[in-house]
Design an enzyme around this catalytic site. Structure first.
Site, PDB file in Angstrom:
ATOM      1  N   GLU A 182      17.584  43.079  41.125  1.00  0.00           N
ATOM      2  CA  GLU A 182      17.132  42.874  42.498  1.00  0.00           C
ATOM      3  C   GLU A 182      18.326  42.805  43.451  1.00  0.00           C
ATOM      4  OE1 GLU A 182      12.961  40.293  42.096  1.00  0.00           O
ATOM      5  OE2 GLU A 182      14.774  39.389  42.918  1.00  0.00           O
TER       6      GLU A 182
ATOM      7  N   GLY B 267       9.926  43.463  30.916  1.00  0.00           N
ATOM      8  CA  GLY B 267      10.801  44.629  30.844  1.00  0.00           C
ATOM      9  C   GLY B 267      12.216  44.280  31.273  1.00  0.00           C
TER      10      GLY B 267
ATOM     11  N   ARG C  50      15.572  32.786  40.960  1.00  0.00           N
ATOM     12  CA  ARG C  50      15.313  32.594  39.521  1.00  0.00           C
ATOM     13  C   ARG C  50      14.128  31.665  39.412  1.00  0.00           C
ATOM     14  NH1 ARG C  50      14.439  33.368  34.715  1.00  0.00           N
ATOM     15  NH2 ARG C  50      15.937  32.982  33.027  1.00  0.00           N
ATOM     16  N   GLY C  51      12.981  32.223  38.966  1.00  0.00           N
ATOM     17  CA  GLY C  51      11.729  31.491  38.990  1.00  0.00           C
ATOM     18  C   GLY C  51      11.782  30.165  38.265  1.00  0.00           C
ATOM     19  N   GLU C  52      12.399  30.143  37.080  1.00  0.00           N
ATOM     20  CA  GLU C  52      12.424  28.920  36.283  1.00  0.00           C
ATOM     21  C   GLU C  52      13.192  27.810  36.987  1.00  0.00           C
ATOM     22  OE1 GLU C  52      14.027  29.867  32.511  1.00  0.00           O
ATOM     23  OE2 GLU C  52      12.389  31.210  31.923  1.00  0.00           O
ATOM     24  N   ASP C  53      14.150  28.195  37.848  1.00  0.00           N
ATOM     25  CA  ASP C  53      14.984  27.193  38.526  1.00  0.00           C
ATOM     26  C   ASP C  53      14.309  26.602  39.761  1.00  0.00           C
ATOM     27  OD1 ASP C  53      16.880  27.668  36.645  1.00  0.00           O
ATOM     28  OD2 ASP C  53      18.319  28.655  37.979  1.00  0.00           O
ATOM     29  N   THR C  54      13.720  27.455  40.614  1.00  0.00           N
ATOM     30  CA  THR C  54      13.355  26.971  41.967  1.00  0.00           C
ATOM     31  C   THR C  54      11.948  27.319  42.431  1.00  0.00           C
ATOM     32  OG1 THR C  54      14.227  28.984  43.018  1.00  0.00           O
ATOM     33  CG2 THR C  54      15.778  27.161  42.693  1.00  0.00           C
ATOM     34  N   ARG C  55      11.134  28.050  41.637  1.00  0.00           N
ATOM     35  CA  ARG C  55       9.846  28.490  42.148  1.00  0.00           C
ATOM     36  C   ARG C  55       8.980  27.337  42.634  1.00  0.00           C
ATOM     37  NH1 ARG C  55       6.769  32.969  41.585  1.00  0.00           N
ATOM     38  NH2 ARG C  55       8.124  33.843  39.979  1.00  0.00           N
TER      39      ARG C  55
END
Length: 1116
Positions: A88, A54, A21-26
């Site tokens: 995913e 999308g 989850r990009g917002e959490d750990t990117r």
């Protein structure tokens, strides 16, 4: 060894797919993890998009998932809120189910696995929103729930178990490397035949042992060294080592300093510190960084200066456990730093065919109609993977006619791509002399040849040493050295010697180099092509450029008329080799047949002198003239003129200078009336004059040839005298079939003599007194000589091992001193028809052959050491002494008394039968044996528990662990009458095993063994007993019964045993007995079953279970 990657491996583009989850750990944990994976050269896919677009994942993302080997799922607090992440995850789980070998590593980052599994807290809130948002697609929501539950049940990592985040990252990276390593264990794609070599390299590397090892993978060009090194490097470098460096395809003249810089910069992961390095001494700063760092280094294609590897590593020491692999064509590069060598050879014929077919047809088998052509090409390559790939690819999608044309072209012209790779090694030979030796071997000595032999020929000057050059060619994989036994004929000694071979592709490369020297064959340095040689010799177009000529006469299509001045301009000719493969065959009838219609070289106008002062090797089979014209012999080393028309070798009154001559072979020169004057050949070692039937005398100058080691004058049938002129230096004397009348006392002065052969000397009647101790003589052959006795002084043959007197029909007695020959192992007396008794025999004697000694009545003292006694057709033999002690374990015992019909009852039923019983008791050494004993009689010995009164089959009850036991069996056969003497027969024994199960259907398993080459005389005059002690069940029995073995072994309690001769006598009775070293016969017989027969003997009564059985046949 190498081929294209498989389709499955080509789809796996990425090592790792990161789902998060990009917002959490990117920008935090996942970013750190991605960087750490990349630092370890792990190809990782990380979606660079910061915002999801999308409702469904893109085709690019889906393809990346499908093309990855390992999936890392970072399950964070808000992971479930992203439908993108959930899709995913579903796709990842789908790939795992569809493709074996896929691995998922879940990371529970800041969240407990139970929350994910039960979908509580933030996950519960997320799914409440999903159910509202996708109220019309609730099955999709359920799919997401199921995916989260499934991934939460997998073993993974929980961030709360790690104090520092970097520790968690390191642990994950290590896990990934380990999984990738295991993935590579079996995923070699279409790298055919590589598995076994990987295991061998792994064994040499011994990853984990705490020493520093250097392993050299050594072999010719194109053999697959780089491929093998690459696989091993990829498998271990990232998962087991702190640092690594793979320097690929290093140019031979690459600057060592720049290579060293590249090596150090990769190992310390910095280009800035390399500037502190200094050659030989090294940088203390760099050494401090490497001291505790175990590294894996691969130098690929390292060639050139032999101290190059030492220079590259000089001044630095690596941590314990470090490994260095070097692929090279020159093994001295590795040996200079005490590395271990692994020689990589070509593929087996089976694997070579698979690799070629994969490149030519896209499959492992030839296409229909191409089978024979494919095998011809694989044979041509001799298993070289590069050649197989290049030729397979070039012939792909081509028709049969194109293939045939390409094959024909390959016979004379090597493929340019293959030539380019192979020639690198030749061009790396800076010494022109060594290059010349290579070209000599490629063009002239085209068959396997003795290393020592060719070294003596190829020395160009007094100051050159061919041994050094040949050693260099071996080190650079341009020649191959093998050690082979050189076997002599029956019972002669053998010796081990080095032979040289050249790969056919290398030979063709060398011939191509010579071919390119000039368009005119007469101006090339070497000639070997039949057409080129014939054209030059017929037209007299040879020049001073020619150094060597090879002409195989069997390849001539027509007779050739040689110009009388054909060699007049060849001032630098060193090697002349006009040879025929059949010129060395000794079997006269076979020679006549093979040489019928032979095309020959003719000299109708004679032959002018040879002008070359360089000639070292002169070989001309079927030389057509009566003598050899003048030629310079001062450099001559070898002279071979077999099957010649010579009457005199040189028409010269004075002896020629022959100081360097070591070998002369004039065999089958039947018109040769005089041995040439060799008095100045003081270094001569070998003379071969067999079948020179016009020779009558050995000249006096022979006694001065003090380095002569071997003399062969077999079938010089008119040779009567001169044996007293033989030098004392001789090791081997072969004078079979000569007309000598006595063996004079001077022969026993040859203190180095090892072998003396005088077979078929029908005029030989006397053996002189042996006045000297012969400390080297191990074999004497006097077959069919007319001698009447041997001297008592035979005891002076202190090391004699083999004595052949077969066919000496006038010998009545042997000397009593024979027993003093303590080293005698073999005594052949077959056909000594006048021999009346044997003296005491040596205690070490192992093989005694007295067949057809028709007047021999007894063997009074048979040494206990005898394990092979052949006494067939001893028509007067009555008694044999008992052995002094039980037989020792040995591979083979044979006692044969066929047609010895006068043997008394005690000898038959006590001496021989007791010996058979003792042989049936295997020793604790568990030696695998095959013995047999044969004597006249019609009774099965009592110690065989299972017997028949008639027929060749018997039922037996199996004791416990029967499979581990040996067994003995016996046959009583009938008479046999054949016209042909000594027939080779086969003996077959057959077991039908019966299982003891509750099932009403009886299951049978048939097991057969054959022994090939059992010899019978033409006629057996009465019933005979054949006993075969200590036979073992074939070790493959359990394998051939797989998958049934484990389930049926304990249930097999009975069997029937049947035995028979193929093309031999008929078995009238048979017997059987299990044998064990720890237990007696009776104890074995009591296991599992009891007997109603007296004395434990079981006779055949039940029907034999032979029909409808599963047959397993094994032939020995």
């Amino acid at each position: 060894m190498a081929a294209s990657s498989s389709s499955s491996s080509s789809q796996e583009k990425y090592d790792v797919f990161l789902s998060f989850r990009g917002e959490d750990t990117r920008v935090g944990f996942t970013g750190y993890l991605y960087h750490a994976l990349c630092q370890k050269c792990i190809h990782t896919y990380m979606d660079e998009q910061t915002l999801e677009s999308g409702f469904e994942i893109s085709p690019t993302l889906k393809r990346a998932i499908q093309e990855s080997k390992i999936y890392i799922i970072v399950l964070s607090k808000n992971f479930a809120s992203s439908t993108w992440c959930l899709d995913e995850l579903v796709e990842v789980l789908e790939c795992k189910r569809n493709k074996n070998g896929k691995n998922i590593i879940p990371i529970f980052y800041g969240i407990d696995p139970s929350i994910v599994r039960k979908q509580e807290q933030s996950y519960e809130t997320a799914f409440a929103n999903h159910e509202q948002r996708f109220y019309d697609k609730l099955e999709k929501v359920q799919q997401w729930r199921g995916a989260l539950k499934e991934v939460a049940d997998l073993s993974g990592y929980h961030s709360k178990n790690f104090r520092f985040e970097y520790e968690l990252v390191q642990q994950i990276v290590g896990d990934v490397l380990s999984k990738l390593s295991k993935f590579q264990l079996t995923n070699y794609g279409h790298l055919i035949g590589i598995e076994e070599n990987i295991k061998k390299i792994e064994s040499l590397l011994s990853i984990g042992s705490m020493d520093v090892r250097i392993i050299g993978i050594w072999g010719m060009g194109g053999i697959g060294k780089t491929t093998l090194a690459s696989i091993v490097f990829q498998k271990y470098a990232y998962s087991h080592f702190d640092g690594r460096c793979f320097l690929k395809d290093i140019p031979e003249r690459a600057d060592t300093y720049h290579l060293r810089n590249e090596l150090l910069s990769q190992l310390v992961n910095s280009k800035n510190v390399v500037c502190t390095d200094t050659p030989a001494v090294g940088s203390g700063f760099i050494q401090d960084r490497l001291r505790y760092k175990n590294v894996f280094i691969c130098f690929d294609n390292l060639n050139g200066s032999r101290n190059k590897l030492k220079v590259l590593l000089d001044g630095y020491y690596f941590a314990k456990g470090s490994r260095i692999i070097v692929t090279t064509r020159d093994k001295q590069l590795v040996q200079t730093v005490d590395g271990k060598i692994f020689e990589l050879t070509g593929l087996s014929s089976v694997d070579a065919l698979k690799l070629f077919c994969f490149n030519a047809f896209g499959q492992h088998l030839p296409a229909t109609g191409y089978e024979s052509l494919s095998k011809r090409i694989t044979n041509y390559t001799e298993g070289n993977p590069l050649a197989l790939e290049v030729l397979g690819s070039s012939l792909k999608s081509k028709g049969v006619k194109y293939w045939e044309s390409a094959l024909q072209k390959l016979e004379t012209c090597l493929d340019p791509d293959i030539q380019k790779v192979l020639r690198i090694s030749f061009d790396g030979l800076d010494d022109k002399g060594i290059q010349g030796i290579f070209l000599d071997m490629a063009c002239i000595f085209t068959r396997e040849v003795s290393k020592k032999y060719v070294e003596s020929i190829l020395n160009r000057t007094e100051h050159s040493d061919a041994a050094i050059g040949i050693s260099a060619l071996i080190d650079k994989s341009l020649l191959k050295e093998e050690w082979k036994w050189k076997w002599k004929w029956q019972w002669q000694y053998n010796s081990k010697g080095a032979v040289l071979k050249m790969h056919d592709l290398l030979r063709q490369m060398g011939q191509g180099i010579v071919f390119d020297e000039n368009n005119d064959p007469g101006k090339c340095s070497r000639l070997w092509n039949v057409k080129d040689v014939c054209r030059v010799l017929e037209r007299n177009t040879g020049t001073s450029t020619i150094e060597g000529i090879l002409l195989n006469l069997e390849n001539l299509k027509k007779d050739v008329e040689v110009s009388p001045t054909a060699f007049s301009n060849m001032y630098n000719l060193r090697i002349l080799k006009i040879t025929h493969i059949y010129a060395c065959i000794n079997h006269i009838p076979q020679r006549v047949h093979l040489l019928n219609g032979l095309k020959r070289m003719h000299l109708p106008n004679g032959l002018a002198s040879f002008v070359s002062d360089e000639i070292k090797y002169f070989h001309w089979d079927f030389y057509p003239l009566k003598y050899l014209p003048y030629s310079s012999t001062e450099n001559l080393v070898v002279l071979i003129m077999r099957d010649s028309q010579l009457e005199l070798l040189w028409n010269e009154d004075q002896p020629l200078e022959l100081e360097k001559l070591k070998e002369i072979d004039l065999s089958f020169s039947k018109h040769l009336i005089q041995i040439p004057n060799l008095s100045r050949a003081l270094n001569l070692q070998d003379i071969r004059l067999q079948h020179c039937t016009s020779l009558v005398h050995i000249p006096p100058f022979f006694e001065y040839l003090n380095k002569l080691r071997s003399l062969n004058m077999t079938n010089c049938k008119n040779l009567e005298d001169g044996i007293e002129n033989l030098p004392n230096s001789l090791r081997d004397i072969t004078m079979d079939g000569t007309a000598i009348k006595s063996l004079q006392e001077s022969i026993w002065e040859s203190k180095y003599l090892k072998q003396l052969h005088l077979s078929g000397c029908t005029n030989l009647r006397k053996i002189s007194k042996i006045s000297n101790h012969m400390d080297c003589l191990v074999q004497i052959v006097l077959r069919e000589a007319e001698i009447e006795e041997l001297p008592e002084s035979i005891e002076n043959l202190t090391v004699l091992q083999r004595l052949f007197l077969n066919g000496c029909h006038k010998i009545k007695f042997l000397p009593n001193s024979l027993c003093k020959l303590l080293h005698l192992r073999l005594l052949i007396l077959e056909g000594c028809s006048s021999l009346q008794e044997l003296p005491p025999l040596p205690h070490g004697l192992e093989n005694l052959d007295i067949r057809k000694c028709e007047r021999l009545k007894s063997i009074a003292e048979l040494p206990s050491s005898v394990r092979d006694l052949k006494a067939d057709e001893c028509k007067s033999l009555e008694t044999i002494s008992s052995r002094g002690s039980p037989p020792k374990p040995h591979l083979f015992y044979e006692y044969s008394f066929m047609n010895c019909l006068k043997l008394d009852e005690d000898t038959r039923n006590n001496v021989i039968v007791e010996l058979a019983r003792l042989l049936s008791l295997p020793s604790q050494d568990d030696v695998l044996c095959f013995h047999h004993i044969i004597y006249p009689g019609d009774e099965i010995p009592e110690w065989l528990s299972y017997q028949t009164d008639g027929g060749n089959s018997v039922n037996i009850h199996l004791p416990e662990n029967w499979f581990k036991l040996s067994f003995a069996f016996c046959i009583v056969s009938n008479e046999l009458d054949r016209e042909t003497d000594h027939q080779y027969m086969k003996l077959e024994c057959e077991f039908n095993f019966k299982t003891n199960t509750s099932n009403s259907d009886v299951c049978l398993y048939k097991y057969c063994r054959e022994w090939v080459g059992f010899v019978f005389p033409g006629t057996i005059h009465s019933d005979h007993v054949f006993i075969f002690p200590i036979i073992k069940f074939h070790p493959k029995l359990s394998k051939v019964l797989v998958p049934y073995w484990s389930s049926i072994y304990s249930n097999i309690t009975e069997a029937s045993f049947r035995v028979s001769f193929k093309n031999g006598p008929i078995a009238k009775k048979c017997g059987f007995q299990f044998c064990n070293a720890d237990k007696g016969f009776e104890e074995l017989n009591g296991n599992r079953s009891s007997s109603n027969q007296p004395n434990g003997r079981r006779h055949n009564s039940d029907p034999l279970p032979h029909n409808n059985s599963k047959r397993i046949k094994l032939v020995e």
